[in-house]
Write an enzyme that holds these catalytic residues in place. Sequence first.
Site, short mmCIF file in Angstrom:
data_model
loop_
_atom_site.label_atom_id
_atom_site.label_comp_id
_atom_site.label_asym_id
_atom_site.label_seq_id
_atom_site.Cartn_x
_atom_site.Cartn_y
_atom_site.Cartn_z
N SER A 168 0.84 -1.19 0.00
CA SER A 168 0.00 0.00 0.00
C SER A 168 0.88 1.24 0.00
CB SER A 168 -0.93 -0.02 1.22
OG SER A 168 -1.81 -1.12 1.15
N HIS A 206 9.01 3.23 -3.85
CA HIS A 206 9.05 2.84 -2.44
C HIS A 206 9.93 3.76 -1.61
CE1 HIS A 206 8.02 -0.95 -4.58
NE2 HIS A 206 7.12 -1.00 -3.63
N CYS A 242 12.60 -2.21 7.80
CA CYS A 242 13.19 -3.51 8.14
C CYS A 242 13.03 -3.81 9.63
CB CYS A 242 14.67 -3.53 7.75
SG CYS A 242 15.52 -5.06 8.21
N GLY A 255 15.55 -17.32 -2.89
CA GLY A 255 15.68 -15.87 -2.93
C GLY A 255 16.57 -15.41 -4.07
N PRO A 273 20.82 -3.93 6.54
CA PRO A 273 20.04 -4.17 7.78
C PRO A 273 19.60 -5.61 7.94
CG PRO A 273 18.77 -2.90 6.17
CD PRO A 273 20.17 -2.96 5.66
#
Length: 594
Positions: free
Chosen positions: A68, A231, A416, A500, A572
């Site tokens: 969102s 983002h 994160c 991944g 992070p």
Amino acid sequence: MAPLSLSGASKKFINDVSDCVTEMIDGMVETFQGLQRLDGFPEVKVVLRTDVSRGTYNRVAVISGGGSGHEPAHAGYVGQGMLTAAVCGDIFASPTVAAVLAAIRAVTGAPGCLLIVKNYTGDRLNFGLAAEQAKAEGYKVEMVIVGDDCALPPPRGLAGRRGLAGTLFVHKVAGAAAAEGKSLGDVLAEAQSVAGAVGTMGVALMVCTLPGATPSDRLGAGKMELGLGIHGEPGAAVADVQPVDAIVSHVLQKILDPETQYLKIDRGERVVLMVNGLGATPQMELLIAAGKAVATLQVEYGLAVERVYTGSFMTSLDMAGMSLSVLRVTDRILQRLDAPTRAPAWPSCAGGPRPMISVPVPMPSNPTNETAPSRPAELSESGRLLEAAIRAGAEALVDMEQQLNEWDARTGDGDCGTSMRKGAAAVLDDIWHRYPLNDAAETVKEVGASVRHAMGGTIGVLYDVFCRAAYASLRGTSSPSPLDWAAAFEAAVSSVSKYGGAAAGYRTMLDALLPASKTLTKRLQSRESPGDAFVAAAHAAAAGAEETLKMVALAGRSSYVPPEVLSQVPDPGAKAAAAWLNAAAAAVALYTPQ
């Protein structure tokens, strides 16, 4: 009215940050006729058409979604002639596998469904895993991935090109084809055709601010960012602010650059243009840009501009910026773009109030009739040790939330720490009643379930993969030895790398996990005590996390961030992995059975 405690945070019309998406959907379905929400467990945030009944829809369902913060995308494009359902994640975070699967079950009939996914790792993983599970349940599912970003030259490596506002053209064409009664294969083919014929690039004058976060000072006065995503991540380059004519010319040159071949188009061909505001750009400025863009396309590139869409269609919260999208069109594509739709956010579509309608989420059956896991009445020594290690690792992540967010704000979307804290908090809550701690394999599986339900985005899926692989390695071992744990750790890390797509040196959490796994196995094989071996592995993870300062990102959103920015902060995700490993290892080393 009691004063609000928002010291240092951005000023927003919100209540609780964690409820933003849910309350937004509440307002959307009250505002627009024809939209309803899919009610169910908390992680499901799905908007769908009121005229589609579960299991009986006789057209191909078209489903999209993502994080969102991009409103009106994606739920604003739900309606006859466009999307059948939209799956909403938390702000800038991919929706969960469970949410995507719930949407598929809610709207897919015999003709099947098409998932339209923007090219971000978390979206690919979550939508992809949901698609595979839906196929196993008997649904016909296909997926098209849209990567229309033209900001950086090829090759783009593992991450590929980002999905931007050009995705909306794919929504419209696929939705119109489905409404006409085309088969799943035909709808997929039309969607793929549009995805391969569109290019987009963005530019920003100001950075967006997440609800509850401190406004960023990353972009100084008189500066703009070129080639950014949606983002809040840094752009490909920072430059002095220029007149809009120069900005538009530069952006179109990047989209139509014949050397990159991102958008292969010849003089005399036909195109449509989208001038998209990123959240805080006035319509006046977008229209000025549109006028310049049309003239440039016609005069400098010899293209016939058939349609122009100007407005805020896929935003980035309150970012002051815009993106330009150019789509090469045919008569068929123009027909699809002009086809009627009731999606409220598509240009010329009107909205209105709607009745309160809710649809329950169909819960999956339990074919194995397994009983729900629970905490044993009495813990064994190994159970107490496992509990101490899990608790210590989770508490370390809760304590690191702010630091992780600060690091992530420099290279990503700044959440994160919040994501890790959500997963850790779920683990700390479930450990009291759900974990069968005397059974190591089942406990690891339940840790994965806790994380999966609490954490969105890529990191949640990867840790779920981690736990599932470890469970598969430990299953059937009644009392795992330290070497059994080392083997399970190695299997878990290998699975994260496999699914991944990252490896050592990619600047991800694997740069902490891989050296830890190798060190643990080596120390245990040399007959070092388990406590010392685990501590040594944690030290290797910490060293690996620090090494990410020297790495160029090759996976995830950081791969779009300039190296000079990356060199200022560690990854992070790697730091988080090192933190929970260190805390868990310390618990193992210090634990003494009573």
